[in-house]
Design an enzyme around this catalytic site. Structure first.
Site, PDB file in Angstrom:
ATOM      1  N   LYS A   1       0.804  -1.196   0.289  1.00 34.74           N
ATOM      2  CA  LYS A   1       0.196  -0.046  -0.013  1.00 34.74           C
ATOM      3  C   LYS A   1       0.878   1.261   0.115  1.00 34.74           C
ATOM      4  CE  LYS A   1      -3.351   0.143   3.109  1.00 34.74           C
ATOM      5  NZ  LYS A   1      -4.590   0.197   3.561  1.00 34.74           N
TER       6      LYS A   1
ATOM      7  N   LYS B   1      18.671  -4.506   4.592  1.00 42.85           N
ATOM      8  CA  LYS B   1      18.406  -6.119   4.586  1.00 42.85           C
ATOM      9  C   LYS B   1      18.391  -6.606   3.114  1.00 42.85           C
ATOM     10  CE  LYS B   1      13.717  -7.784   4.745  1.00 42.85           C
ATOM     11  NZ  LYS B   1      13.615  -9.183   4.519  1.00 42.85           N
TER      12      LYS B   1
ATOM     13  N   LYS C   1      14.910  -8.719  -2.460  1.00 44.58           N
ATOM     14  CA  LYS C   1      14.748  -8.425  -4.121  1.00 44.58           C
ATOM     15  C   LYS C   1      14.198  -6.756  -4.273  1.00 44.58           C
ATOM     16  CE  LYS C   1      13.426 -11.092  -7.433  1.00 44.58           C
ATOM     17  NZ  LYS C   1      12.826 -12.058  -8.207  1.00 44.58           N
TER      18      LYS C   1
END
Ligand code: TRP
Length: 331
Positions: free
Chosen positions: A114, A194, A197
């Site tokens: 969102k 972190k 992807k």
């Protein structure tokens, strides 16, 4: 006493990266030694973003070959394709009907989609993702779920759903526990965030040596020069090196950082060599296994049969206890 069951899933969305490998694949494979290991390729989950049928199939084989290359033993562990056990979708619906919207609105994955705005990513599949994941776990009576840190919230939601079912109907499901590899923690990517992807900072687990070296050379460091004294505790290269090198090698690189006269180029070369030494033999095995798709398909099919044999009686109990389907006495 019977062994505890460990269960986990991995999406077929491309070559897994080092974070997936260290956080989930290796710990999951290790658990097959003293657990009843159940692992699957989450092809249904991968449909929350479309990559096309050919990619889903290709990546399903990639992931299967990766597990085998890292030592998964398909004669002991059950390894299958999620969609080959369709009961999981039926259980997901039942759990959906017990799951408050508010719980799902708090899921990290949904919130992130969102926040990214109107990208089309906020589909109902993504919203319901934790429910399907709960069905994955509960359909096989799982005890432990080896996952990366980012999936812990989903396992907690699974416990909520299991507990709700047990209270609304009858005690049926065990409450599973997430198992996060502590000494690994969050694997950092080439930019120090972190490894993910969505940050475009990953190092794929299997790259040809040249490309692996290139990826390692791209790791961000501060701008200290060769002669400068460096801090081993804040360096991305050092953080990754600790995961691949032995204790003596780690200690001597730390000493070299503190002494000065040791550049980031040297450190990256050492990191590349340590990674290549550790991953190289697995990469060779992977390449050989990946070339045999019919063997990989056979493993998935056999795993699917074994998984389904566990799932069917559990789903039957769920039908009985919720009142859906023909009553047992009528069958
Ligand atoms: N959501 C997991 C991931 O993205 C994959 C997954 C699907 C999973 N179903 C699961 C993991 C059940 C553990 C148990 O990594």
């Amino acid at each position: 006493m019977s062994r505890k069951r460990s269960l986990s899933g991995i999406k077929p969305t491309g070559m897994p990266h080092l974070g997936n490998y260290l956080g989930m694949i290796q710990p999951a494979v290790d658990l097959q030694e003293d657990h009843d290991a159940f692992y699957f390729v989450a092809d249904l989950h991968s449909l929350t973003s479309t990559s096309g049928p050919a990619q889903v199939r290709e990546h399903t084989y990639d992931v299967t070959a990766i597990f085998l290359a890292f030592g998964l033993d398909p004669t002991r562990a059950v390894f299958w394709r999620q969609s080959d056990v369709p009961e999981v979708c039926e259980l997901a619906w039942v759990l959906s009907c017990l799951t408050p919207m508010g719980l799902l609105e708090r899921a990290h994955g949904w919130k992130a989609a969102k926040d990214r705005g109107n990208s089309g990513a906020e589909n109902h599949g993504l919203f319901a993702y934790p429910v399907l994941m709960a069905a994955d776990i509960l359909l096989y009576d799982s005890d432990v779920v080896p996952v990366g840190k980012d999936q812990v919230q989903h396992v907690e939601m699974t416990r909520d759903m299991a507990d709700k079912f047990n209270r609304v109907f009858e005690p049926t499901f065990k409450l599973p526990a997430a198992r996060v590899k502590k000494d690994v923690g969050t694997i950092i990517g080439t930019d120090g965030r972190k490894m993910s992807k969505s940050y475009n900072n990953t190092i794929p687990v299997f790259l040809p040596p040249k490309q692996l070296r290139k990826a390692v050379m791209k790791i961000e460091t501060d701008s200290k020069g060769l002669e400068d004294i460096k801090d081993p505790d804040t360096c991305n290269v050092m953080t990754l090196y600790r995961l691949f090198a032995g204790p003596d090698e780690i200690a001597s690189m730390e000493a070299a950082y503190r002494a000065g006269g040791y550049g980031y180029g040297h450190a990256k070369q050492a990191l590349f060599e340590a990674m290549d030494a550790s991953l190289g033999p697995h990469r060779e095995r992977y390449n050989a296994l990946r070339a045999d798709e019919s063997m990989l398909e056979d493993i998935l099919q056999e795993g699917g049969r074994r998984a389904r044999a566990v799932a069917i009686p559990i789903m039957d109990t769920v039908r009985e206890r919720t009142g859906i389907g023909a009553p047992r006495r009528a069958r």
